[in-house]
Enzyme design. Structure first.
Site, mmCIF file in Angstrom:
data_model
loop_
_atom_site.group_PDB
_atom_site.id
_atom_site.type_symbol
_atom_site.label_atom_id
_atom_site.label_comp_id
_atom_site.label_asym_id
_atom_site.label_seq_id
_atom_site.Cartn_x
_atom_site.Cartn_y
_atom_site.Cartn_z
ATOM 1 N N ASN A 1 4.092 -8.883 -11.992
ATOM 2 C CA ASN A 1 3.843 -7.621 -12.392
ATOM 3 C C ASN A 1 5.281 -7.537 -11.899
ATOM 4 O OD1 ASN A 1 3.985 -4.812 -12.709
ATOM 5 N ND2 ASN A 1 1.616 -4.401 -12.460
ATOM 6 N N HIS B 1 2.848 -2.930 -20.345
ATOM 7 C CA HIS B 1 3.215 -3.402 -19.406
ATOM 8 C C HIS B 1 2.866 -4.043 -18.596
ATOM 9 C CE1 HIS B 1 3.474 -2.941 -15.001
ATOM 10 N NE2 HIS B 1 2.189 -3.088 -14.745
ATOM 11 N N CYS C 1 5.072 1.803 -12.470
ATOM 12 C CA CYS C 1 4.935 0.927 -13.922
ATOM 13 C C CYS C 1 4.836 1.673 -15.647
ATOM 14 C CB CYS C 1 3.524 0.448 -13.391
ATOM 15 S SG CYS C 1 3.361 -1.316 -12.380
#
Length: 323
Positions: free
Chosen positions: A280, A250, A114
């Site tokens: 996500n 993020h 990520c």
């Protein structure tokens, strides 16, 4: 005078298939209310059968080139941040290079899960500052739907697929905080936390594997480490929390985003959030959110932007740039 990596184009791509939270109610002990309450996610996009990470990355990259009014051969390097490449090798970046029709330069992948796009930005910044490249395409692209365990309600409802691309160009600058472009980067990792977020398979073990996560522990580390890395990057740039125009974090979980913003003293009105619509998307989440905020006019020339991310590794970091 010094060289700065200045944004000149941005783009994104989302697969056509939109998957609402209700999709999971038929085969998991979960509900739309449960997913929203714990993550802020309402829907996500899943890649179509046969649709690959490099294909999505190419679509996003072409948008960024179009915005900049440039051709593929005007670019010197492509850096693709991904944990879900099409093949073990070659890199997804070389596939994007070929698909765009780029006949020069070089291309490679970075893998920091990520945090991949933040790592990719730092790589591009270094390439431009050192003079190895004048224009670099940084792309975050993921097909996380391919590594989900569909029996694990704690993870499979959280992730989605997509891609975002940012084109950076070298520009002469004075070297102070009033410059446009990347002003500071801050990167970290700590492999002792590997078991908090990982995929339980890989090439050398000859298994595919699924994503595994200790959600509560990841949350605890995320808020502390994201705020600290953002503050460190701001300090390197000679800026403070008060200078922030937008935080583009993020997009993992709305509660992590809110808690990190609170630690930074940044109101949520100054935070770009797309987690409700995308879930996500790992390395794609920051460039996706950036692209949407540029397209809808929120992000304007001269704005100070802080991006921060944490992912498996654990790997985390932040970038401060003036749009």
């Amino acid at each position: 005078m010094i060289r700065r990596a200045v944004p000149v184009g941005i783009g994104h791509y989302l697969p056509e298939r939109v998957v609402p939270n209700s999709h999971f109610e038929s085969f998991l002990d979960t509900s739309d209310e449960w997913i929203r309450a714990r993550s802020g996610i309402e829907r996500r996009h899943f890649a179509a059968e046969g649709e690959t990470t490099s294909q999505m990355a190419t679509r996003a990259a072409q948008q960024a080139l179009d915005m900049a009014g440039l051709k593929p051969d005007d670019v010197d390097a492509i850096v693709v941040a991904t944990s879900t490449p099409d093949l073990t090798f070659p890199s997804a970046a070389t596939m994007v290079q070929s698909a765009l029709g780029m006949t020069r330069g070089f291309a490679y992948d970075v893998q920091a899960v990520c945090a991949g796009f933040v790592y990719g930005l730092a790589q591009a910044d270094a390439l431009i500052i050192s003079g190895q490249a004048n224009r670099v395409l940084v792309i975050g692209a993921e097909t996380f739907s391919r590594i989900m365990d569909w029996t694990d309600r704690g993870t499979c409802v959280l992730f989605g697929d997509g891609a975002g691309a940012l084109l950076l160009e070298a520009a002469e600058a004075s070297g102070d905080k009033a410059d446009r472009g990347i002003l500071a980067t801050d990167l970290h990792s700590d492999g002792t936390y590997r078991d908090l977020l990982y995929v339980d398979g890989g090439v050398s073990t000859q298994t595919t594997g699924h994503l595994r996560m200790q959600g509560k522990e990841v949350f605890r580390h995320a808020v502390e480490k994201l705020a600290a890395t953002a503050e460190a990057a701001l300090a390197k740039a000679g800026l403070t929390d008060d200078d922030i125009t937008w935080v583009v974090p993020h997009q993992a979980n709305i509660r992590i985003i809110q808690a990190t913003a609170k630690k930074l003293g940044t109101p949520m009105e100054r935070v770009v959030t797309t987690v409700a619509d995308h879930g996500n998307t790992s390395a794609a989440s920051i460039p996706l959110a950036l692209s949407i905020a540029v397209q809808d006019g929120r992000i304007k020339t001269g704005d100070i932007i802080v991006t921060e991310a944490i992912g498996g590794g654990l790997a985390w970091g932040a970038v401060v740039l003036r749009w």
